[in-house]
Design an enzyme around this catalytic site. Sequence first.
Site, short mmCIF file in Angstrom:
data_model
loop_
_atom_site.label_atom_id
_atom_site.label_comp_id
_atom_site.label_asym_id
_atom_site.label_seq_id
_atom_site.Cartn_x
_atom_site.Cartn_y
_atom_site.Cartn_z
N SER A 46 -2.26 -1.71 2.45
CA SER A 46 -2.53 -1.89 3.77
C SER A 46 -3.46 -1.09 4.33
CB SER A 46 -1.07 -1.92 4.47
OG SER A 46 -1.08 -2.26 5.75
N GLU A 47 -4.55 -1.50 5.15
CA GLU A 47 -5.41 -0.54 5.69
C GLU A 47 -5.14 0.45 6.68
OE1 GLU A 47 -6.82 -4.56 8.47
OE2 GLU A 47 -5.80 -4.36 6.49
N ASN A 48 -3.77 0.53 7.11
CA ASN A 48 -3.23 1.53 7.79
C ASN A 48 -2.60 2.73 7.05
OD1 ASN A 48 -1.17 -0.07 7.30
ND2 ASN A 48 0.23 1.06 8.77
N GLY A 49 -2.92 2.71 5.61
CA GLY A 49 -2.51 3.77 4.71
C GLY A 49 -1.25 3.41 4.09
#
Length: 221
Positions: A46-49
């Site tokens: 997920s690109e939020n980490g």
Amino acid sequence: MRLTARQMAARVAQDIPDGSYVNLGIGLPTLVADVVPPDREVVYHSENGILGMGPAPAPGTGDPELINAGKQLVTLLPGGAYFHHTDAFVMMRGGHIDITVLGAFQVSARGDLANWATDDPTVPPAVGGAMDLAVGARRVLVMTTHTTKDGRPKLVTSCTYPLTAAGVVDRVYTDLAVLDVTPDGFLVQELVAGTTPAELQARTDAPLRFADELAVLGEEP
């Protein structure tokens, strides 16, 4: 007949190999994680980490600080990790994501993707990490309905909405068909039962070609 969202997700899941690192876009693509065969290991990013993201928690048990990019509560599988979103984008931009599954407002016959803004003034633009995923992932799959709610084609000769990225889409999965993007435009590989090639073309702005052995899209998993 049109496929349900779950049926569309199941068809996408068939094309995700064991051991893949996968990013699922917001909306319909998130359903893919629910229908990947249980004997297949897929590492979700997920690109939020987050790397090694698990399914949604049972009601009332989630950690409000552990969410995906769509602000949905998620879990972390054994061996998973969470980290600064900058590192998540390094993974995306560095070519470390095998597959991304994204939604779309439009896909052109050249594989151009438009999925962050439309001409509807009531819907605010939302770029997110789609631009980075579209150019950084090794394979870009699009999961979307074949037409808008008012019947306008989403598969077009040229996009009229602002592009997310040009020439990046490899395959499109809709509620009516599975199409590959080729140098000669869209090639329909599978068509939902009860729909004819002529009917699909009527719902598509771009010219279509059809595989010699056209498969039938199908059953609930």
